[in-house]
Scaffold this active site. Structure first.
Site, PDB file in Angstrom:
ATOM      1  N   GLY A 261      -1.101   7.990   0.555  1.00  0.00           N
ATOM      2  CA  GLY A 261      -0.164   8.271   1.542  1.00  0.00           C
ATOM      3  C   GLY A 261       0.248   7.778   2.810  1.00  0.00           C
ATOM      4  CB  ILE A 262       0.301   6.103   5.874  1.00  0.00           C
ATOM      5  CG1 ILE A 262      -0.890   6.845   6.483  1.00  0.00           C
ATOM      6  CG2 ILE A 262       1.162   5.284   7.171  1.00  0.00           C
ATOM      7  CD1 ILE A 262      -1.341   5.765   7.791  1.00  0.00           C
ATOM      8  N   GLY A 263       1.559   5.171   3.420  1.00  0.00           N
ATOM      9  CA  GLY A 263       2.613   3.642   3.125  1.00  0.00           C
ATOM     10  C   GLY A 263       3.885   4.740   1.702  1.00  0.00           C
TER      11      GLY A 263
ATOM     12  CE1 TYR B  80      -9.903   0.249   7.822  1.00  0.00           C
ATOM     13  CE2 TYR B  80     -10.698   1.536  10.497  1.00  0.00           C
ATOM     14  CZ  TYR B  80      -9.627   1.342   8.435  1.00  0.00           C
ATOM     15  OH  TYR B  80      -8.144   2.202   9.107  1.00  0.00           O
TER      16      TYR B  80
ATOM     17  N   GLY C 118       0.833  -1.235   0.027  1.00  0.00           N
ATOM     18  CA  GLY C 118      -0.152   0.180  -0.440  1.00  0.00           C
ATOM     19  C   GLY C 118       1.096   1.017   0.083  1.00  0.00           C
TER      20      GLY C 118
ATOM     21  CB  SER D  80      -6.721   1.666  13.555  1.00  0.00           C
ATOM     22  OG  SER D  80      -7.995   3.050  13.548  1.00  0.00           O
TER      23      SER D  80
END
Lengths: 284, 271
Positions: A13-15, A168, A9, A143
Site C-alpha cells: 500500500g501507501i507505505g 477507526y 507498515g 485520514s
C-alpha cells in the site's frame, strides 16, 4: 551521507509506495512489517527500480508494546552502527481496521493500539535519534475520516457501543491531536516538525484484512474509486523530502497542501489529555 | 471498599474482555489461565492503565496439584471475593469419532470440572457483607444436542443445569449465578474466520464482545439467571424450544455439514 527514513507498515500500500519513491530521491530506508515473507518481497520490489539503495526491514507486530520496544532497540542499534545514531524522518504509517472489538494480549482495543498507541510509543522511543538530525520530521498517516470523529475520554477505546468505523475514525482524529501536541512539546528541538498526512482514499487492501460482510463489501467497492498507492504516498514523499516551512497550526496535509483539520483536533486540552493518558498507557 | 473479582480463562478472547471491563469498573482482579507469561503481560498492563490491583496465578484444571496450589495462593491472599467469572473452556471442533480421545476427555474435564471446582471453593472466600455473584460462561450450544459439537454442547448443558440448581443453594450465601449463553463470538482471527464462513447467519448472530461482557455483568448484578446476547439469538432459542430435541439436532447436523466444507482448519475457542 544520505538521509535516513523509517516507515512503518511499508510492505504494501501507501507505505511501500512511499518507500519506493523516497529511495529514488536518495533516502536510505528502514522498513517495518509484520511478516518476514512480505518484508523480503518489499525489499525486492524497492530494489527493482533502485538497485543500490541502502535498505533494511525489521519485523514487528505493532499492536504490542513489547514488540515495539524490541523493534526500536534493534533499529536504534542499527542506526548507531551505520548512521551515527541519526534518524531524519519517521513515518508512522501502519494502520489497522477491524470489524469486531478485539483486544491485544496487553488488553488494548486493536485499532487504538495499532493506529494510536504504536505511533505514540515509536515516536517516543526514536526521539533521541531524531534529535540528532538537522531537520527531524515525524509524519503520521491520518485520514479524511477524522473530520467526523469525536473523542470520549471516558470511553477512549470504545469498550461501550463499539462500532468499527467510529473506532477507526477516532484513532485517526487521535493521530492529528498527537501531531498537534508533538509540535508543541518539541518546538525547542532544532527545526523539528510533525505532520499529519491525509492520503485521500487509496486503493489498498487494508479494509479487507480483518473485516467481513457489509464493511468488506463497501471497502472493496470504494477502494476502486480510490487513487493508486503511489498517488496516496505523494504527500508523504513531499513532506519527507522537501524543506517545508511550517505555518502556524499548519501540520495537516492533503495532496501536498496544507488543509485545516477537524477543529476538535486543535483543542489544546484534548491534545494534552490524550498525550498524558497515552504516556501512562505506554509506561515501561 | 474495593470489590474483588476472580476470572478464569482470563487471557483468552472473552476472558480479556471481562478483565478489561471489570478493571474499567474499578474492581480489583484475581486472574488465572494456563500460561503465566500471558497472565503477567495482561496483568501488568491492566494495573498500569486502570490503577486497580491485579493478582495472578496460573492453573491447569487437568492437574490436581495445580488446582490445590492455586487455591492455597487464594487463601493466603486473604481476599474476600464479590464475584467469580468462570470463562475457562475449550473446544476441539470435529466429528466425535475422528477425534483424539484425550481431546474429547479434556473438553469435558476443563469445561465442567473447572466450574464445579471453583464454584465450590470460592464460597469459603466470599465477602459476606455484600451480595455474591457468579457468572458461568455457557453457550447457546448448551440448549441443544449438537452434532459435530457433541461433547462441547453437552458440557455446556451441564453448566446450564448445575447453575440452575445451585442458584437455589446459593441463596443461603446471598449469592446467585448468571449463565452467559452467546452464539459465536468474534474474539480472535480464527473465530472471526469461522463466523465469516457462516455468512449472513454468522454476522447477524455475532455481537461485539465488549457489549456482551458489559451486559453480562449488569445482568449478574441484578441477579438474573440467563443472558442470551442478541435479539436474533433469543428468537432462535425460543423457536428451537418449540421442536423436539432430535428435530433441532437434525437441522443443526444439516447446516453444519455444509459449513464444515468451508472451514477446514481446527478451531479452538469458547464460543
Amino acid at each position: 551521507m544520505n538521509k535516513l527514513i523509517m516507515i512503518t507498515g511499508s510492505t504494501s500500500g501507501i507505505g511501500l509506495a512511499a518507500a519506493k519513491s523516497l529511495a529514488k530521491k536518495g533516502f536510505d530506508i528502514i522498513g517495518v512489517g509484520r511478516s518476514e515473507e512480505k518484508c523480503y518481497k518489499a525489499i525486492k520490489e524497492i530494489r527493482k527500480e533502485n538497485a543500490n539503495v541502502a535498505i533494511r526491514y525489521f519485523i514487528a507486530d505493532l499492536s504490542l508494546q513489547s514488540e515495539i520496544r524490541k523493534l526500536c532497540t534493534e533499529v536504534t542499534d542499527y542506526i548507531d552502527e551505520n548512521y551515527e545514531g541519526r534518524l531524519d524522518v519517521l513515518v508512522n504509517n501502519a494502520g489497522a481496521f477491524t470489524t469486531y472489538y478485539t483486544l491485544t494480549n496487553e488488553g488494548f482495543e486493536m485499532q487504538f493500539a495499532v493506529n494510536h498507541l504504536a505511533p505514540f510509543l515509536i515516536t517516543d522511543l526514536m526521539m533521541s535519534a531524531l534529535k540528532k538530525s538537522k531537520h527531524p520530521k515525524v509524519l503520521t498517516t491520518s485520514s479524511n475520516s477524522h473530520y467526523g470523529a469525536k473523542i470520549d475520554f471516558d470511553n477512549l477505546m470504545l469498550s461501550k457501543n463499539y462500532n468499527q468505523l467510529r473506532a477507526y475514525k477516532r484513532t485517526k482524529l487521535m493521530n492529528v491531536l498527537f501531531t498537534y501536541e508533538l509540535n508543541k512539546r518539541y518546538k525547542d528541538v532544532n527545526n523539528f516538525t510533525a505532520f499529519a498526512v491525509d492520503p485521500a482514499l487509496v486503493n489498498t487492501s487494508m479494509g479487507e484484512k480483518n473485516t467481513n460482510g457489509l464493511a468488506k463489501l463497501v471497502w472493496s467497492i470504494r477502494k476502486h474509486k480510490g487513487v493508486s498507492p503511489e498517488e496516496g504516498a505523494s504527500t508523504i514523499v513531499y513532506l519527507a523530502s522537501e524543506n517545508i516551512k511550517r505555518k502556524d497550526k499548519g501540520y495537516y496535509y492533503k495532496n501536498c497542501e496544507y488543509k485545516c483539520p477537524n477543529k476538535k483536533a486543535l483543542n489544546k486540552e484534548s491534545a494534552n489529555r490524550l498525550w498524558k493518558i497515552s504516556s501512562r498507557y505506554c509506561e515501561a | 471498599m474495593k470489590k474483588h473479582v476472580m476470572i478464569t480463562g482470563a487471557t483468552g478472547g472473552l476472558g480479556k474482555a471481562f478483565v478489561v471491563e471489570f478493571a474499567r469498573r474499578g474492581y480489583n482482579l484475581f486472574i488465572t489461565d494456563l500460561n503465566e507469561k500471558a497472565l503477567k503481560t495482561l496483568g501488568d498492563s491492566i494495573k498500569k492503565c486502570y490503577g486497580v490491583e491485579v493478582k495472578y496465578k496460573p492453573m491447569d484444571f487437568l492437574n490436581e496439584k495445580s488446582f490445590d496450589e492455586y487455591w492455597q495462593v487464594v487463601r493466603e491472599s486473604g481476599i474476600k471475593f464479590n464475584m467469580l467469572v468462570n470463562v475457562a473452556g475449550v473446544d476441539f471442533e470435529g466429528e466425535f469419532f475422528e477425534q483424539n480421545v484425550k481431546n474429547i476427555m479434556s473438553i469435558a474435564k476443563i469445561n465442567m470440572l473447572s466450574v464445579l471446582g471453583n464454584t465450590r471453593m470460592i464460597v469459603d472466600y466470599i465477602d459476606d457483607a455484600q451480595k455474591f455473584r457468579i457468572i458461568n460462561v455457557s453457550s447457546l450450544a448448551g440448549f441443544y444436542s449438537m452434532p459435530f459439537k457433541a461433547t462441547y454442547s453437552a458440557s455446556k448443558t451441564f453448566i446450564n443445569s448445575i447453575s440452575t440448581a445451585l442458584n437455589y443453594e446459593l441463596k443461603e450465601y446471598n449469592g446467585s449465578i448468571t449463565t452467559l449463553c452467546p452464539a459465536g463470538m468474534a474474539t480472535r482471527n480464527d473465530t472471526i474466520e469461522s463466523i465469516k464462513s457462516q455468512g449472513f447467519m454468522g454476522s447477524i448472530t455475532t455481537l461485539n464482545t465488549c457489549d456482551i461482557v458489559s451486559n453480562t455483568i449488569d445482568y449478574a448484578q441484578k441477579g438474573k439467571r440467563t443472558y442470551i446476547p442478541g435479539v436474533v439469538n433469543n428468537v432462535l432459542k425460543k423457536i428451537g424450544m418449540l421442536f423436539p430435541k432430535h428435530v433441532v439436532s437434525s437441522l443443526i447436523y444439516q447446516r453444519w455439514a455444509k459449513t464444515r466444507e468451508k472451514v477446514k482448519t481446527t478451531i479452538r475457542g469458547t464460543a
